[in-house]
Design a protein around this motif. Structure first.
Motif, short mmCIF file in Angstrom:
data_model
loop_
_atom_site.label_atom_id
_atom_site.label_comp_id
_atom_site.label_asym_id
_atom_site.label_seq_id
_atom_site.Cartn_x
_atom_site.Cartn_y
_atom_site.Cartn_z
N LEU A 27 0.83 -1.21 0.00
CA LEU A 27 0.00 0.00 0.00
C LEU A 27 0.87 1.26 0.00
CD1 LEU A 27 -2.88 -0.95 2.46
CD2 LEU A 27 -3.02 -0.67 -0.01
N GLU A 28 1.97 1.22 0.72
CA GLU A 28 2.89 2.36 0.74
C GLU A 28 3.47 2.61 -0.65
OE1 GLU A 28 7.40 3.12 2.33
OE2 GLU A 28 6.04 2.02 3.65
N SER A 29 3.85 1.55 -1.33
CA SER A 29 4.42 1.72 -2.68
C SER A 29 3.35 2.18 -3.67
CB SER A 29 5.08 0.44 -3.16
OG SER A 29 4.13 -0.58 -3.30
N LEU A 30 2.12 1.70 -3.51
CA LEU A 30 1.04 2.15 -4.39
C LEU A 30 0.70 3.61 -4.14
CD1 LEU A 30 -1.40 -0.89 -4.41
CD2 LEU A 30 -0.01 -0.06 -6.30
N GLY A 31 0.81 4.06 -2.89
CA GLY A 31 0.52 5.44 -2.55
C GLY A 31 1.54 6.41 -3.12
N ALA A 32 2.78 5.95 -3.25
CA ALA A 32 3.84 6.80 -3.77
C ALA A 32 4.08 6.57 -5.25
CB ALA A 32 5.12 6.54 -2.98
N MET A 33 3.20 5.88 -5.91
CA MET A 33 3.38 5.47 -7.31
C MET A 33 3.60 6.66 -8.24
SD MET A 33 3.36 2.61 -9.22
CE MET A 33 2.39 1.40 -8.41
N GLY A 34 2.88 7.73 -8.06
CA GLY A 34 2.96 8.84 -9.01
C GLY A 34 4.05 9.84 -8.71
N THR A 35 4.85 9.62 -7.69
CA THR A 35 5.89 10.60 -7.35
C THR A 35 7.23 10.22 -7.94
OG1 THR A 35 6.52 9.48 -5.32
CG2 THR A 35 4.71 11.05 -5.17
N ILE A 36 8.08 11.21 -8.02
CA ILE A 36 9.45 10.97 -8.52
C ILE A 36 10.21 10.11 -7.52
CG2 ILE A 36 11.62 12.13 -9.06
CD1 ILE A 36 9.95 14.46 -10.10
N GLU A 76 12.05 2.20 -6.55
CA GLU A 76 11.27 1.07 -7.07
C GLU A 76 11.94 -0.27 -6.76
OE1 GLU A 76 9.78 -0.59 -11.36
OE2 GLU A 76 9.90 1.57 -11.08
N ALA A 77 13.23 -0.36 -6.98
CA ALA A 77 13.94 -1.62 -6.72
C ALA A 77 13.91 -1.96 -5.23
CB ALA A 77 15.37 -1.54 -7.21
N GLY A 78 14.05 -0.94 -4.37
CA GLY A 78 14.02 -1.17 -2.92
C GLY A 78 12.65 -1.64 -2.45
N VAL A 79 11.60 -1.06 -3.03
CA VAL A 79 10.24 -1.46 -2.66
C VAL A 79 9.98 -2.89 -3.10
CG1 VAL A 79 7.80 -1.02 -3.11
CG2 VAL A 79 9.33 0.88 -2.61
N ILE A 80 10.40 -3.20 -4.30
CA ILE A 80 10.21 -4.58 -4.81
C ILE A 80 10.94 -5.56 -3.90
CG2 ILE A 80 10.76 -6.15 -6.70
CD1 ILE A 80 10.20 -3.82 -8.61
N GLU A 81 12.14 -5.21 -3.47
CA GLU A 81 12.91 -6.10 -2.59
C GLU A 81 12.23 -6.24 -1.23
OE1 GLU A 81 15.37 -8.81 -1.20
OE2 GLU A 81 15.28 -8.16 -3.28
N ARG A 82 11.68 -5.15 -0.68
CA ARG A 82 10.97 -5.21 0.60
C ARG A 82 9.74 -6.10 0.51
NH1 ARG A 82 9.67 0.59 2.58
NH2 ARG A 82 8.44 -0.58 4.09
N VAL A 83 8.98 -5.95 -0.58
CA VAL A 83 7.78 -6.79 -0.76
C VAL A 83 8.20 -8.25 -0.92
CG1 VAL A 83 5.86 -7.30 -2.31
CG2 VAL A 83 6.34 -4.94 -1.68
N ARG A 84 9.24 -8.49 -1.69
CA ARG A 84 9.72 -9.87 -1.90
C ARG A 84 10.18 -10.48 -0.57
NH1 ARG A 84 13.38 -9.56 -6.35
NH2 ARG A 84 11.54 -9.78 -7.63
N ARG A 85 10.88 -9.69 0.25
CA ARG A 85 11.36 -10.19 1.53
C ARG A 85 10.18 -10.49 2.47
NH1 ARG A 85 15.26 -6.46 2.51
NH2 ARG A 85 13.72 -5.08 3.44
N CYS A 86 9.19 -9.59 2.49
CA CYS A 86 8.01 -9.82 3.34
C CYS A 86 7.24 -11.06 2.88
CB CYS A 86 7.10 -8.61 3.31
SG CYS A 86 7.73 -7.20 4.24
#
Length: 184
Positions: free
Chosen positions: A124-133, A139-149
């Protein structure tokens, strides 16, 4: 033996109720137990029958399972005294094992729910920040956090499945959980 004892207790209770009605120990009309001695006797008889039935439904299967277990233990001890002694020494473990596995299952279920909530929060945090720079840079860090979780949640779900299998086995040790089991 249990059925005979239960029937004897029911009969004594009914005889006591009838004797109380005949002696006049029962309240008169408008009393708390009924209007007539016959109503009192019917009520006591009905209550005795209900108690007999409820107690029999619980006690007789448990006593049957206990008798079966004790008979098996006696046969094992007769055939091999050492194995009988080892079985007797392991008996507390067999009786406590289903409860311990049940506690482990509950703890793992809580951990799985917490891991799922954590994964959902990251998503949800990554989806909320989707439209920002900022989101493009992380993006890579968020993907890694989701993968780890997700990986952590998957490992917990595997442990939960093993605990569930152990719980089924532990409750089946005593004939489908009749004595000391979880009764699933």
């Amino acid at each position: 033996m249990a059925a005979v004892a239960l029937t004897g207790a029911r009969d004594r209770l009914q005889r006591g109720a009838v004797a109380a009605v005949l002696r006049g120990d029962v309240p008169g009309p408008g009393g708390s137990l009924g209007d007539t001695p016959g109503a009192v006797a019917a009520r006591v008889t009905g209550d005795a029958e209900a108690a007999h039935s409820a107690l029999g439904d619980v006690l007789v299967p448990w006593l049957w399972a206990l008798t079966r277990a004790m008979s098996l233990l006696a046969v094992v001890a007769w055939l091999s005294p050492v194995l009988g002694l080892l079985t007797l020494l392991a008996l507390p473990l067999f009786l406590l094992l289903p409860r311990a596995v049940g506690r482990i299952q509950q703890d793992l279920a809580r951990q799985v729910r917490a891991a799922q909530a954590s994964t959902t929060a990251v998503a949800l945090e990554s989806l909320g920040a989707m439209g920002t720079i900022r989101a493009l840079g992380h993006e890579a860090g968020v993907i890694e956090r989701v993968r780890r979780c997700l990986s952590q949640g998957h490992q917990l779900e595997q442990k939960e499945a093993l605990a569930y299998a152990a719980g089924l086995w532990a409750s089946g040790v005593w004939g489908h959980g009749a004595i000391g089991g979880t009764g699933r």
